[in-house]
Design an enzyme around this catalytic site. Structure first.
Site, PDB file in Angstrom:
ATOM      1  N   GLY A  11       3.707  59.526  26.608  1.00 55.44           N
ATOM      2  CA  GLY A  11       3.869  58.102  26.356  1.00 55.44           C
ATOM      3  C   GLY A  11       2.616  57.347  26.745  1.00 55.44           C
ATOM      4  O   GLY A  11       1.496  57.894  26.701  1.00 55.44           O
ATOM      5  N   MET A  13       1.466  56.324  29.693  1.00 54.89           N
ATOM      6  CA  MET A  13       0.719  56.888  30.809  1.00 54.89           C
ATOM      7  C   MET A  13       0.060  58.203  30.429  1.00 54.89           C
ATOM      8  O   MET A  13      -1.080  58.476  30.824  1.00 54.89           O
ATOM      9  CB  MET A  13       1.647  57.098  32.010  1.00 54.89           C
ATOM     10  CG  MET A  13       1.844  55.860  32.860  1.00 54.89           C
ATOM     11  SD  MET A  13       0.290  55.152  33.466  1.00 54.89           S
ATOM     12  CE  MET A  13      -0.426  56.560  34.303  1.00 54.89           C
ATOM     13  N   GLY A  75       4.226  62.149  38.547  1.00 49.72           N
ATOM     14  CA  GLY A  75       4.150  60.699  38.677  1.00 49.72           C
ATOM     15  C   GLY A  75       5.393  59.995  38.181  1.00 49.72           C
ATOM     16  O   GLY A  75       5.493  58.776  38.277  1.00 49.72           O
ATOM     17  N   THR A  77       9.174  58.634  38.226  1.00 50.39           N
ATOM     18  CA  THR A  77      10.005  58.122  39.307  1.00 50.39           C
ATOM     19  C   THR A  77      11.482  58.221  38.946  1.00 50.39           C
ATOM     20  O   THR A  77      11.846  58.584  37.832  1.00 50.39           O
ATOM     21  CB  THR A  77       9.647  56.663  39.626  1.00 50.39           C
ATOM     22  OG1 THR A  77       9.811  55.860  38.445  1.00 50.39           O
ATOM     23  CG2 THR A  77       8.208  56.540  40.101  1.00 50.39           C
ATOM     24  N   ASN A 102       3.787  56.489  43.472  1.00 50.53           N
ATOM     25  CA  ASN A 102       2.660  55.691  42.988  1.00 50.53           C
ATOM     26  C   ASN A 102       1.378  56.432  43.363  1.00 50.53           C
ATOM     27  O   ASN A 102       1.155  56.725  44.540  1.00 50.53           O
ATOM     28  CB  ASN A 102       2.688  54.299  43.625  1.00 50.53           C
ATOM     29  CG  ASN A 102       1.734  53.335  42.980  1.00 50.53           C
ATOM     30  OD1 ASN A 102       0.605  53.678  42.683  1.00 50.53           O
ATOM     31  ND2 ASN A 102       2.176  52.106  42.774  1.00 50.53           N
ATOM     32  N   HIS A 135       6.993  44.316  37.933  1.00 55.28           N
ATOM     33  CA  HIS A 135       6.513  45.253  36.925  1.00 55.28           C
ATOM     34  C   HIS A 135       6.824  44.728  35.532  1.00 55.28           C
ATOM     35  O   HIS A 135       7.549  43.746  35.371  1.00 55.28           O
ATOM     36  CB  HIS A 135       7.157  46.633  37.097  1.00 55.28           C
ATOM     37  CG  HIS A 135       6.575  47.436  38.215  1.00 55.28           C
ATOM     38  ND1 HIS A 135       7.044  47.345  39.516  1.00 55.28           N
ATOM     39  CD2 HIS A 135       5.558  48.342  38.246  1.00 55.28           C
ATOM     40  CE1 HIS A 135       6.348  48.164  40.290  1.00 55.28           C
ATOM     41  NE2 HIS A 135       5.435  48.776  39.539  1.00 55.28           N
ATOM     42  N   HIS A 136       6.313  45.448  34.537  1.00 57.74           N
ATOM     43  CA  HIS A 136       6.523  45.083  33.144  1.00 57.74           C
ATOM     44  C   HIS A 136       8.001  45.158  32.770  1.00 57.74           C
ATOM     45  O   HIS A 136       8.808  45.850  33.420  1.00 57.74           O
ATOM     46  CB  HIS A 136       5.700  45.983  32.228  1.00 57.74           C
ATOM     47  CG  HIS A 136       5.928  47.451  32.485  1.00 57.74           C
ATOM     48  ND1 HIS A 136       6.905  48.184  31.858  1.00 57.74           N
ATOM     49  CD2 HIS A 136       5.278  48.303  33.326  1.00 57.74           C
ATOM     50  CE1 HIS A 136       6.867  49.438  32.289  1.00 57.74           C
ATOM     51  NE2 HIS A 136       5.891  49.549  33.176  1.00 57.74           N
ATOM     52  N   LYS A 139      10.001  48.617  32.425  1.00 56.91           N
ATOM     53  CA  LYS A 139      10.168  49.588  33.522  1.00 56.91           C
ATOM     54  C   LYS A 139      11.645  49.753  33.821  1.00 56.91           C
ATOM     55  O   LYS A 139      12.369  48.773  34.021  1.00 56.91           O
ATOM     56  CB  LYS A 139       9.415  49.143  34.774  1.00 56.91           C
ATOM     57  CG  LYS A 139       9.477  50.166  35.906  1.00 56.91           C
ATOM     58  CD  LYS A 139       8.552  49.791  37.045  1.00 56.91           C
ATOM     59  CE  LYS A 139       8.685  50.738  38.226  1.00 56.91           C
ATOM     60  NZ  LYS A 139       8.338  52.141  37.862  1.00 56.91           N
ATOM     61  N   GLY A 145       9.936  52.787  42.665  1.00 61.50           N
ATOM     62  CA  GLY A 145       9.786  53.858  43.633  1.00 61.50           C
ATOM     63  C   GLY A 145       8.861  53.484  44.770  1.00 61.50           C
ATOM     64  O   GLY A 145       9.059  53.892  45.922  1.00 61.50           O
ATOM     65  N   THR A 146       7.845  52.674  44.483  1.00 61.36           N
ATOM     66  CA  THR A 146       6.929  52.239  45.539  1.00 61.36           C
ATOM     67  C   THR A 146       7.616  51.310  46.523  1.00 61.36           C
ATOM     68  O   THR A 146       7.385  51.390  47.738  1.00 61.36           O
ATOM     69  CB  THR A 146       5.700  51.550  44.923  1.00 61.36           C
ATOM     70  OG1 THR A 146       5.087  52.449  43.998  1.00 61.36           O
ATOM     71  CG2 THR A 146       4.692  51.155  45.992  1.00 61.36           C
TER      72      THR A 146
END
Length: 226
Positions: A11, A13, A75, A77, A102, A135-136, A139, A145-146
């Site tokens: 995707g 990322m 990466g 989450t 993150n 976040h966007h 999401k 997760g952070t």
């Protein structure tokens, strides 16, 4: 010599990671999407896999990668309900795994700073604490997760008072996290802001370089020696 990378998930990322591979000395050998995930026997050999897929795909693909001896950087989450089972799997124990909510290098320093601040504030009942993340709009996990990792840092620091956690989902925000402490006459805040998604890809590729040749389950604390 270039190291071989297999991308799990292709995707937004995944495509950012792909664009940065030459800069970190990696060669893309292939990618796994929903269709290719059904045929693990066809996956190309790789030195390391970078996983930015989906929460339900991680517990399926991690044992498959372990069976092929491929180290993994995760990466993705919201899959952590499966983490204990993954850690106890003997096959997975024979590869190197780095999992982090993150991968931004600054965020991981931020987590360490937040934990120290929580420890310093823990004895002072006059201060209340909060965590906010933005976040966007697309999401899926909420809180991030952070944000949950920040709360875990408070817990490790012995901060026992309530910590309010709030979330914003709007527009195309890459990611902003704020930790705050407030008393009657003063406020202390710490904020990390990601300006674009490349910061997460760069951290993941730093982790990918580090984990090659290692065995065990690691976090970005290990990578950064925090």
């Amino acid at each position: 010599m270039s190291r071989r990378v297999l991308l799990i998930g292709y995707g937004r990322m995944g495509r950012v990671v792909e664009s940065l591979l030459p800069e970190y000395g990696f060669e893309l050998v292939g990618f796994v999407d929903r269709v290719r995930s059904e045929r693990p026997s066809d996956w190309p050999d790789a030195d390391v896999a970078v996983d930015f897929s989906t929460a339900d795909a991680v517990p399926l693909n991690l044992p498959r990668l372990a069976s092929r001896g491929v180290n993994v950087v995760i990466g993705t989450t919201a899959w952590q309900a499966h983490e204990a089972a993954m850690r106890s799997d003997p096959a997975i124990g024979r590869i190197g795994v780095i999992a982090a909510p993150n991968f931004a290098l600054g965020v991981n320093v931020f987590l360490a700073v937040a934990e120290k601040a929580a420890a310093l504030m823990a004895p002072h009942d006059s201060f209340g604490a909060w965590i906010h993340e933005a976040h966007h709009a697309t999401k899926r996990d909420k809180p991030s997760g952070t944000a949950l990792a920040l709360k875990a840092a408070f817990d490790r620091a012995g901060y026992q008072r309530p910590v309010d956690i709030t979330s914003t989902r709007a527009g195309t925000i890459p990611g902003t996290h704020t930790v705050g402490f407030d008393a009657a006459a003063e406020t202390l805040t710490f904020t990390h802001t990601a300006r674009d998604r490349s910061v997460f890809a760069r951290g993941a590729l730093e982790a990918a370089r580090w984990v090659i040749g290692r065995r065990g389950w690691f976090t970005m604390k290990d990578v950064l020696n925090l």
